[in-house]
Design a protein around this motif. Structure first.
Motif, mmCIF file in Angstrom:
data_model
loop_
_atom_site.group_PDB
_atom_site.id
_atom_site.type_symbol
_atom_site.label_atom_id
_atom_site.label_comp_id
_atom_site.label_asym_id
_atom_site.label_seq_id
_atom_site.Cartn_x
_atom_site.Cartn_y
_atom_site.Cartn_z
ATOM 1 N N ALA A 243 71.680 95.998 32.196
ATOM 2 C CA ALA A 243 70.172 95.406 32.352
ATOM 3 C C ALA A 243 70.344 93.969 31.442
ATOM 4 C CB ALA A 243 69.327 96.291 31.599
ATOM 5 N N ASP A 244 69.487 92.892 32.061
ATOM 6 C CA ASP A 244 69.629 91.732 31.382
ATOM 7 C C ASP A 244 70.996 91.365 30.986
ATOM 8 O OD1 ASP A 244 66.738 91.622 31.545
ATOM 9 O OD2 ASP A 244 66.480 92.602 29.826
ATOM 10 N N GLY A 245 71.972 91.256 31.805
ATOM 11 C CA GLY A 245 73.350 90.901 31.538
ATOM 12 C C GLY A 245 74.314 91.745 30.508
ATOM 13 N N GLN A 246 73.922 92.761 29.919
ATOM 14 C CA GLN A 246 74.392 93.700 29.091
ATOM 15 C C GLN A 246 74.686 94.949 29.582
ATOM 16 O OE1 GLN A 246 72.538 94.005 25.178
ATOM 17 N NE2 GLN A 246 73.720 95.917 24.729
ATOM 18 N N HIS B 75 71.084 104.585 24.158
ATOM 19 C CA HIS B 75 70.796 103.431 25.194
ATOM 20 C C HIS B 75 69.758 104.121 26.190
ATOM 21 C CE1 HIS B 75 74.712 101.024 24.700
ATOM 22 N NE2 HIS B 75 74.199 100.835 23.927
ATOM 23 N N ALA B 76 69.522 105.545 26.380
ATOM 24 C CA ALA B 76 68.700 106.061 27.332
ATOM 25 C C ALA B 76 67.235 105.366 26.879
ATOM 26 C CB ALA B 76 68.475 107.511 27.156
ATOM 27 N N GLU B 77 66.881 105.216 25.524
ATOM 28 C CA GLU B 77 65.675 104.591 25.085
ATOM 29 C C GLU B 77 65.570 103.303 25.433
ATOM 30 O OE1 GLU B 77 62.550 105.529 21.299
ATOM 31 O OE2 GLU B 77 64.555 106.393 21.341
ATOM 32 N N LEU B 78 66.580 102.637 25.256
ATOM 33 C CA LEU B 78 66.442 101.053 25.635
ATOM 34 C C LEU B 78 66.130 100.850 27.139
ATOM 35 C CD1 LEU B 78 69.609 100.043 23.404
ATOM 36 C CD2 LEU B 78 67.174 99.816 22.740
ATOM 37 N N LEU B 79 66.742 101.711 27.962
ATOM 38 C CA LEU B 79 66.578 101.510 29.450
ATOM 39 C C LEU B 79 65.455 102.091 30.020
ATOM 40 C CD1 LEU B 79 70.427 102.214 30.122
ATOM 41 C CD2 LEU B 79 69.378 100.112 29.891
ATOM 42 N N ALA B 80 64.584 102.972 29.466
ATOM 43 C CA ALA B 80 63.410 103.643 29.948
ATOM 44 C C ALA B 80 62.473 102.424 30.332
ATOM 45 C CB ALA B 80 62.594 104.288 28.943
ATOM 46 N N GLY B 81 62.118 102.510 31.773
ATOM 47 C CA GLY B 81 61.272 101.558 32.331
ATOM 48 C C GLY B 81 61.900 100.158 32.811
ATOM 49 N N ARG B 82 63.039 100.049 32.693
ATOM 50 C CA ARG B 82 63.558 98.609 33.129
ATOM 51 C C ARG B 82 64.136 98.627 34.285
ATOM 52 N NH1 ARG B 82 66.968 96.909 27.855
ATOM 53 N NH2 ARG B 82 67.081 94.773 29.072
ATOM 54 N N GLU B 83 64.201 97.527 34.975
ATOM 55 C CA GLU B 83 65.283 97.425 36.138
ATOM 56 C C GLU B 83 66.669 97.130 35.887
ATOM 57 O OE1 GLU B 83 65.658 94.261 39.899
ATOM 58 O OE2 GLU B 83 63.566 94.709 39.055
ATOM 59 N N LEU B 84 67.439 98.000 36.492
ATOM 60 C CA LEU B 84 68.905 98.128 36.219
ATOM 61 C C LEU B 84 69.651 97.794 37.454
ATOM 62 C CD1 LEU B 84 68.845 101.475 34.512
ATOM 63 C CD2 LEU B 84 68.581 99.340 33.286
ATOM 64 N N GLU B 85 71.036 97.509 37.130
ATOM 65 C CA GLU B 85 71.811 97.044 38.213
ATOM 66 C C GLU B 85 73.046 98.003 38.253
ATOM 67 O OE1 GLU B 85 72.797 92.771 37.627
ATOM 68 O OE2 GLU B 85 70.935 92.497 38.641
ATOM 69 N N ALA B 86 73.825 98.464 39.117
ATOM 70 C CA ALA B 86 74.776 99.116 39.055
ATOM 71 C C ALA B 86 76.037 98.270 39.691
ATOM 72 C CB ALA B 86 74.947 100.673 39.875
ATOM 73 N N TRP B 87 77.337 97.979 38.891
ATOM 74 C CA TRP B 87 78.142 96.897 39.449
ATOM 75 C C TRP B 87 79.338 97.696 39.504
ATOM 76 C CZ3 TRP B 87 78.181 91.767 40.349
ATOM 77 C CH2 TRP B 87 76.979 90.895 40.205
ATOM 78 N N PRO B 88 79.888 97.862 40.642
ATOM 79 C CA PRO B 88 81.244 98.662 40.825
ATOM 80 C C PRO B 88 82.266 98.217 39.812
ATOM 81 C CG PRO B 88 80.457 97.915 43.046
ATOM 82 C CD PRO B 88 79.458 97.233 41.768
ATOM 83 N N PRO B 89 83.391 99.016 39.524
ATOM 84 C CA PRO B 89 84.034 98.708 38.387
ATOM 85 C C PRO B 89 84.848 97.421 38.786
ATOM 86 C CG PRO B 89 84.317 100.751 38.793
ATOM 87 C CD PRO B 89 83.588 100.487 40.107
ATOM 88 N N GLY B 90 84.956 96.474 37.708
ATOM 89 C CA GLY B 90 85.884 95.159 37.919
ATOM 90 C C GLY B 90 85.078 94.140 38.408
ATOM 91 N N LEU B 91 83.879 94.178 39.378
ATOM 92 C CA LEU B 91 83.183 93.200 40.325
ATOM 93 C C LEU B 91 82.447 92.202 39.371
ATOM 94 C CD1 LEU B 91 82.614 92.184 43.031
ATOM 95 C CD2 LEU B 91 80.492 93.659 43.030
ATOM 96 N N ARG B 92 82.051 92.444 38.202
ATOM 97 C CA ARG B 92 81.293 91.596 37.514
ATOM 98 C C ARG B 92 82.252 90.572 36.939
ATOM 99 N NH1 ARG B 92 77.566 91.917 33.256
ATOM 100 N NH2 ARG B 92 78.985 92.737 32.005
ATOM 101 N N GLU B 93 83.459 91.066 36.520
ATOM 102 C CA GLU B 93 84.608 90.039 35.708
ATOM 103 C C GLU B 93 85.183 89.391 37.063
ATOM 104 O OE1 GLU B 93 84.328 93.571 35.471
ATOM 105 O OE2 GLU B 93 83.847 93.675 33.410
ATOM 106 N N HIS B 94 85.353 89.955 38.178
ATOM 107 C CA HIS B 94 85.913 89.323 39.299
ATOM 108 C C HIS B 94 84.840 87.966 39.654
ATOM 109 C CE1 HIS B 94 87.960 88.462 43.018
ATOM 110 N NE2 HIS B 94 86.897 88.307 43.699
ATOM 111 N N LEU B 95 83.652 88.138 39.862
ATOM 112 C CA LEU B 95 82.751 87.265 40.104
ATOM 113 C C LEU B 95 82.179 86.040 39.066
ATOM 114 C CD1 LEU B 95 80.307 89.266 42.314
ATOM 115 C CD2 LEU B 95 82.149 87.562 43.126
ATOM 116 N N ALA B 96 82.669 86.434 37.910
ATOM 117 C CA ALA B 96 82.311 85.538 36.573
ATOM 118 C C ALA B 96 83.009 84.197 36.650
ATOM 119 C CB ALA B 96 82.657 86.207 35.324
ATOM 120 N N PRO B 97 82.292 83.300 36.360
ATOM 121 C CA PRO B 97 82.947 81.820 36.471
ATOM 122 C C PRO B 97 83.957 81.740 35.452
ATOM 123 C CG PRO B 97 80.487 81.755 35.579
ATOM 124 C CD PRO B 97 80.879 83.254 35.901
#
Length: 102
Positions: free
Chosen positions: A35-38, A80-102
């Motif tokens: 969520a929000d890059g974290q 973290h459950a309380e921090l995520l309530a009501g937010r839009e979330l993304e699910a990134w497969p393992p390693g994909l975010r690091e692979h796509l990072a500039p």
């Protein structure tokens, strides 16, 4: 589910009721929940079978998700459950975010 409860079979995790988007993509075990890059944890179980009468738990107030909702188990700090309530979330497969990072 309160993972701090000694009787909890899944210590260090929490349950999250989440709306499923229209994407045809399926979730991948251990995907990073972002969520929000974290990163807030990793998806461990999709459509988790949960009987609230058998496991002590705490419910965080949040709007009911619209559309198809599933209960997922997330490996991560229960607070973290309380921090995520009501937010839009993304699910990134393992390693994909690091692979796509500039």
């Amino acid at each position: 589910m309160d993972a701090s409860d000694a009787e909890c079979p899944h210590q260090g995790s929490f349950l999250l009721r989440a709306a499923v988007g229209d994407s045809r993509m399926r979730w991948v075990p251990q995907s990073e929940l972002v969520a929000d890059g974290q990163v807030y944890g990793r998806l461990a179980h999709w459509d988790f079978p949960f009987d609230p009468t058998k496991i002590a738990h705490r419910v965080v107030a949040a709007p009911e998700p619209e559309g198809r909702a599933v209960l997922v188990r997330v490996e991560g700090p229960p607070e973290h459950a309380e921090l995520l309530a009501g937010r839009e979330l993304e699910a990134w497969p393992p390693g994909l975010r690091e692979h796509l990072a500039p």
